[in-house]
Design a protein around this motif. Structure first.
Motif, short mmCIF file in Angstrom:
data_model
loop_
_atom_site.label_atom_id
_atom_site.label_comp_id
_atom_site.label_asym_id
_atom_site.label_seq_id
_atom_site.Cartn_x
_atom_site.Cartn_y
_atom_site.Cartn_z
N LEU A 40 29.68 7.09 -18.13
CA LEU A 40 28.82 5.98 -18.55
C LEU A 40 29.61 4.68 -18.63
CD1 LEU A 40 26.42 7.32 -21.33
CD2 LEU A 40 25.82 6.14 -19.20
N TYR A 41 30.84 4.79 -19.17
CA TYR A 41 31.69 3.60 -19.22
C TYR A 41 31.96 3.06 -17.81
CZ TYR A 41 32.96 4.12 -24.15
OH TYR A 41 32.94 4.17 -25.51
N LEU A 42 32.17 3.99 -16.88
CA LEU A 42 32.56 3.59 -15.53
C LEU A 42 31.38 3.07 -14.71
CD1 LEU A 42 34.93 6.57 -14.66
CD2 LEU A 42 35.60 4.20 -15.06
N LEU A 43 30.18 3.42 -15.15
CA LEU A 43 29.01 3.16 -14.32
C LEU A 43 28.84 1.70 -13.88
CD1 LEU A 43 26.56 4.52 -12.99
CD2 LEU A 43 25.24 3.87 -15.01
N PRO A 44 28.88 0.72 -14.82
CA PRO A 44 28.62 -0.66 -14.37
C PRO A 44 29.61 -1.13 -13.31
CG PRO A 44 28.73 -0.55 -16.77
CD PRO A 44 29.12 0.80 -16.27
N PHE A 45 30.91 -0.84 -13.56
CA PHE A 45 31.92 -1.28 -12.60
C PHE A 45 31.73 -0.57 -11.27
CE2 PHE A 45 35.95 -1.27 -10.43
CZ PHE A 45 36.49 -2.52 -10.69
N MET A 46 31.54 0.74 -11.32
CA MET A 46 31.45 1.50 -10.07
C MET A 46 30.21 1.10 -9.26
SD MET A 46 34.24 2.96 -10.10
CE MET A 46 34.22 3.95 -8.62
N ALA A 47 29.14 0.73 -9.96
CA ALA A 47 27.94 0.30 -9.24
C ALA A 47 28.24 -0.98 -8.46
CB ALA A 47 26.79 0.08 -10.22
N LEU A 48 28.86 -1.96 -9.15
CA LEU A 48 29.21 -3.21 -8.46
C LEU A 48 30.25 -2.96 -7.37
CD1 LEU A 48 29.37 -5.63 -11.51
CD2 LEU A 48 27.87 -5.87 -9.53
N PHE A 49 31.18 -2.06 -7.68
CA PHE A 49 32.23 -1.72 -6.72
C PHE A 49 31.62 -1.13 -5.45
CE2 PHE A 49 35.73 1.07 -5.25
CZ PHE A 49 36.76 0.15 -5.24
N ALA A 50 30.64 -0.27 -5.64
CA ALA A 50 30.00 0.35 -4.48
C ALA A 50 29.26 -0.70 -3.65
CB ALA A 50 29.04 1.44 -4.94
N VAL A 51 28.53 -1.59 -4.34
CA VAL A 51 27.70 -2.56 -3.62
C VAL A 51 28.53 -3.65 -2.96
CG1 VAL A 51 25.87 -4.28 -3.86
CG2 VAL A 51 25.72 -2.11 -5.10
N PHE A 52 29.55 -4.16 -3.67
CA PHE A 52 30.24 -5.35 -3.18
C PHE A 52 31.65 -5.10 -2.65
CE2 PHE A 52 27.11 -7.30 -6.13
CZ PHE A 52 26.41 -8.01 -5.16
N VAL A 53 32.14 -3.87 -2.70
CA VAL A 53 33.45 -3.59 -2.12
C VAL A 53 33.34 -2.49 -1.06
CG1 VAL A 53 35.83 -2.92 -2.57
CG2 VAL A 53 34.60 -4.27 -4.27
N VAL A 54 32.79 -1.35 -1.44
CA VAL A 54 32.77 -0.22 -0.51
C VAL A 54 31.75 -0.45 0.61
CG1 VAL A 54 32.45 2.27 -0.27
CG2 VAL A 54 33.48 1.34 -2.35
N TYR A 55 30.52 -0.77 0.19
CA TYR A 55 29.47 -0.96 1.19
C TYR A 55 29.82 -2.04 2.22
CZ TYR A 55 24.95 -2.12 3.28
OH TYR A 55 23.97 -2.39 4.16
N PRO A 56 30.29 -3.24 1.80
CA PRO A 56 30.59 -4.26 2.81
C PRO A 56 31.62 -3.82 3.85
CG PRO A 56 30.53 -5.25 0.64
CD PRO A 56 30.43 -3.77 0.43
N VAL A 57 32.58 -2.98 3.46
CA VAL A 57 33.56 -2.54 4.45
C VAL A 57 32.84 -1.76 5.56
CG1 VAL A 57 35.59 -1.11 4.87
CG2 VAL A 57 35.46 -2.51 2.81
N GLY A 58 31.98 -0.83 5.14
CA GLY A 58 31.24 -0.06 6.13
C GLY A 58 30.26 -0.93 6.92
N TYR A 59 29.59 -1.81 6.21
CA TYR A 59 28.62 -2.69 6.85
C TYR A 59 29.31 -3.61 7.87
CZ TYR A 59 24.64 -5.97 7.08
OH TYR A 59 23.60 -6.75 7.50
N GLY A 60 30.48 -4.12 7.49
CA GLY A 60 31.23 -4.99 8.40
C GLY A 60 31.62 -4.27 9.66
N LEU A 61 32.03 -3.00 9.50
CA LEU A 61 32.38 -2.20 10.66
C LEU A 61 31.15 -2.02 11.55
CD1 LEU A 61 34.95 -0.76 11.62
CD2 LEU A 61 34.06 1.34 10.63
N TRP A 62 30.02 -1.75 10.93
CA TRP A 62 28.76 -1.57 11.66
C TRP A 62 28.42 -2.84 12.44
CZ3 TRP A 62 23.80 -3.48 12.12
CH2 TRP A 62 22.86 -2.61 12.70
#
Lengths: 321, 296
Positions: free
Chosen positions: A33-55
Motif C-alpha cells: 500500500l505504501y508503494l502503490l502511489p509511487f509505483m503507479a506513477l512509475f509505471a505510467v511515466f517511467v516504464v510505459y514511456p520506454v516501451g511506448y517510445g520503442l513502439w
C-alpha cells in the motif's frame, strides 16, 4: 505472587504476544500500500514511456495520420545511411556533443579540484569564497546563456571590450566563427557548474585524516608528493562519481548551446539533444526522433550503468551500516 | 612528545571537514591573493549583468566601453516588467507554484516509498528497489518524446499537470531517503511498536522527525530541479501566460536578440528571488550536496 486466575492464565499471555507481533509486522499487504502511489506513477511515466517510445520508433508515427504502419528498423537504418539528412545531422550533433564532452569534462573536474585544494586549508573569508564560487550554479540555464552570449558578443561584449579598450586588439566574432563559438559555451559551463564539483571535492578532502599528511611530513615529503600519493588516491571514489555525473551532464548538453549560439554557426555547436528535439517538435518526425533518442541512450549506457553501480554500492553500504 | 600530533589526528573534524590549523598571513598570502582574483573573475559577469541592466540603450553599445554606468536608469526594468511580450512576474509565479507543488508531492511520495523499502520485510522488496534504482539508467531523452505524445492524449499540453506529474516518480529521492532511513536505529522504532504504534504512526512520529535534514535536502534538490527545468517545459508549454521562468526568459532572448539592456534587466529580475533564496538556504544546499553526493 502469581496471579493465577483460572481460565485466564492460559489465554492472556498468548493474546498479548500475538497482538504485539501483529502490530510489529503490520498487515502483510501494508508495504505494498505504501508503494502503490509511487509505483503507479512509475509505471505510467517511467516504464510505459520506454516501451511506448520503442513502439513509436518502429512505426511511422504521424500526429495527423489515421494509421501508424509498422516499419521495423527503418528509422534506425536511416541513421546509418549517409544519404539521409537525418544521419548527416545526427552524427554531426553527436560529433559536436562528443567534442564538448571531451574538452569540458577534464576542465570541469580539474578546475573544481583546483579550487577545492585552494579553499580546503583554512583561509580568511573561506565561507565567502565558497559562496562566490558556488553562486553561478544557482542561475537558471537561460539566464546563464544570455549572460555569456552578452559577455562574448561579437562587437561589444565584455571580452571584446577588454581586448579593445585595454589591449587595443580587434574584436573577435566569437559567436559567429566556427570553432570559436565553443569558447563562450565552454567558459560559461565551467563558470556555471564549477561550484557543484568543488563542493563534492571539499567534502571529500575534509574526510581525509590529517595523520596521513603528518606521517608524510615526518618523511619530508614535498607537497606534490603528498598530493600525488595521498590526496589523489584517496579522492578516487569522489573523482569517479564526479567524472560519471559530469560526463552524463555534458552528453546531455542542451540549454547552453541553444541560448548562447542557437546551435550555430552552421550547426557546428548543435548538440544531440537539440537536434533530436528539433526533429521531433519542429519537423514532427516523432518516430525518427525516437530512434535517435534510443541510439543516443545506448551510447550513454556505459556511463549511466557506472552511475547505477556507484549508487548500488552506496545502497549496499547503507544496508550494512 | 608525540602528544600534539596524536591529539590533532584524533580530534573530531569540525563542521564541513575543516582541517585543523590556522590561516597564517605570510605563508598563505599568495593563495589568498589568487582566490581574490578568481572571485573577481567569477563575479565579473554578474557585475556586468547589473551594470548593463541600468544603462540607457545608447550607453550599452557606446565605445569606448562604459565600465561604470554613467547615467543609471531603471528604464530597462520598467520596460521588461510592462512588456507586451510576456509577463515575467507571472512566469516567476508559475515557476514558484509548480516547483512548490512538485516538491511537496515528491518528498511525500519518496518518503512513503522509501519507508517500507528500508524498514519492512516483504516478498519482492529487493526486486522492487533494484527496479526503481535501475530506472536511473534511462536518460531523460528516451522518455521525452513518448511522454510528450502522452501529454497530447491526456490534453495536458499547456497545463501545469504536465510539469508536475511525469517527474514525480524519480528514483533518486527514494534512494536518498532509503539510505537515511536505514541509518536510523531500529530500537527507536521497536520501542514505538511496543507502545502500540501503527506503521504509519512510526513513520510520522519516529522516522520523519529524525529525517528532517535529508527531507530538506531532497526538498531543496527537488525544488531546484523543477524551477530550473528547461527542456521539458520548452516543448510542453507554449502558451505565453503559462511559461515557467527559464523558458519565458529564453523567449525574451529570442525576441530582444541584442537589446542587451532589456535582456540583462530580465535576467537580473529572474535571478533576484533565486539569489535571496540562496543566501538564506545555502547551508542546506552545500551541506546537502556534501553529504549526499557520496558515501565514504
Amino acid at each position: 505472587m502469581s496471579l493465577s486466575v483460572p481460565g485466564q492464565e492460559g489465554t492472556r499471555p498468548p493474546l498479548t504476544r500475538r497482538r504485539r507481533r501483529g502490530k510489529r509486522e503490520g498487515h502483510p499487504l501494508s508495504p505494498y500500500l505504501y508503494l502503490l502511489p509511487f509505483m503507479a506513477l512509475f509505471a505510467v511515466f517511467v516504464v510505459y514511456p520506454v516501451g511506448y517510445g520503442l513502439w513509436v520508433s518502429l512505426h511511422r508515427w504521424d500526429l495527423l495520420a489515421e494509421t501508424r504502419p509498422f516499419v521495423g528498423l527503418e528509422y534506425y537504418r536511416n541513421l546509418f545511411d549517409p544519404e539521409t539528412p537525418q544521419s548527416q545531422f545526427f552524427w554531426n550533433s553527436m560529433k559536436n556533443t562528443g567534442f564538448f564532452t571531451l574538452v569540458s569534462v577534464p576542465l570541469l573536474i580539474g578546475t573544481a579540484l583546483g579550487l577545492a585544494l585552494l579553499l580546503h586549508r583554512p583561509i580568511f573569508g573561506r565561507a565567502l569564497f565558497r559562496s562566490v564560487f558556488f553562486l553561478p550554479g544557482i542561475l537558471t540555464v537561460s539566464v546563464m546563456g544570455i549572460l555569456w552570449r552578452w559577455m562574448f558578443d561579437n562587437q561589444i561584449g565584455l571580452v571584446n571590450a577588454v581586448r579593445s579598450d585595454l589591449f587595443g586588439l580587434p574584436p573577435v566574432p566569437f559567436l559567429s566563427s566556427e570553432g570559436l563559438a565553443w569558447v563562450p559555451v565552454i567558459v560559461g559551463t565551467v563558470w556555471w557548474t564549477i561550484g557543484f564539483n568543488m563542493t563534492l571535492y571539499l567534502a571529500a578532502l575534509g574526510n581525509i585524516s590529517p595523520s596521513y599528511y603528518e606521517a608524510a611530513d615526518i618523511d619530508g615529503a614535498t607537497s606534490w608528493a603528498k598530493f600525488r600519493f595521498i590526496t589523489w588516491p584517496l579522492l578516487g571514489p569522489v573523482t569517479l562519481f564526479v567524472f560519471v555525473t559530469t560526463v552524463l551532464a555534458s552528453f546531455q548538453l542542451f540549454g547552453q548551446t541553444l541560448v548562447i549560439t542557437g546551435g550555430g554557426p552552421n550547426r557546428t555547436t548543435q548538440s544531440v539533444m537539440q537536434y533530436i528535439t528539433e526533429e521531433a517538435f519542429a519537423n514532427n518526425q516523432f518516430s525518427s526522433a525516437s530512434a535517435m533518442a534510443f541510439l543516443f541512450g545506448l551510447a550513454m549506457l556505459v556511463f549511466t550503468y557506472l552511475q547505477f553501480r556507484i549508487m548500488a554500492r552506496d545502497a549496499r553500504g547503507g544496508e550494512e551500516g | 612528545m608525540a602528544a600534539p600530533s596524536t591529539r590533532a589526528s584524533a580530534a573530531p573534524q569540525t563542521r564541513a571537514g575543516r582541517p585543523p590549523g590556522r590561516f597564517r598571513l605570510p605563508r598563505d598570502l599568495p593563495r589568498f591573493a589568487l582566490l581574490c582574483v578568481l572571485a573577481v573573475i567569477f563575479l565579473a559577469p554578474v557585475y556586468w549583468m547589473l551594470a548593463t541592466s541600468v544603462k540607457p540603450e545608447v550607453d550599452v553599445i557606446s565605445t569606448p566601453t562604459q565600465w561604470v554606468p554613467a547615467r543609471p536608469t531603471l528604464e530597462n526594468y520598467r520596460e521588461v516588467l510592462t512588456s507586451p511580450d510576456g509577463n515575467i512576474l507571472r512566469w516567476m509565479w508559475n515557476s514558484f507554484f509548480v516547483a512548490t507543488v512538485f516538491t511537496v508531492l515528491h518528498v511525500a511520495l519518496c518518503a512513503l516509498t522509501a519507508y517500507p523499502l528500508a524498514r519492512m520485510r516483504f516478498p519482492g522488496r529487493e526486486a522492487i528497489f533494484w527496479f526503481i534504482l535501475g530506472s536511473m539508467m534511462v536518460p531523460g531523452i528516451v522518455t521525452l518524446i513518448p511522454t510528450y505524445l502522452m501529454m497530447i492524449r491526456f490534453d495536458w499540453i499547456n497545463s501545469f499537470h504536465a510539469l508536475i506529474w511525469p517527474g514525480l516518480a524519480g528514483a533518486f529521492g527514494v534512494f536518498l531517503l532509503r539510505q537515511f532511513f536505514l541509518s536510523i536505529p531500529r530500537e527507536l522504532e521497536e520501542a514505538a511498536r511496543l507502545d502500540g504504534a501503527s506503521s504509519l504512526q512510526v513513520l510520522r512520529h519516529v522516522i520523519l522527525p529524525l529525517s528532517i535534514p535529508s527531507l530538506v535536502t531532497l526538498g531543496v534538490f527537488a525544488f531546484m530541479g523543477s524551477w530550473n527545468n528547461f527542456i521539458w517545459p520548452t516543448f510542453v508549454i507554449t502558451d505565453l501566460d503559462k511559461l515557467t521562468l527559464p523558458v519565458g526568459v529564453n523567449t525574451f532572448s529570442q525576441r530582444y536578440v541584442t537589446d542587451y539592456g532589456k535582456l540583462m534587466a530580465s535576467t537580473a529580475i529572474a535571478s533576484i528571488p533565486v539569489l535571496v533564496a540562496y543566501l538564506l538556504a545555502q547551508r542546506y544546499l552545500i551541506e546537502g550536496l556534501s553529504t549526499t553526493g557520496l558515501k565514504e
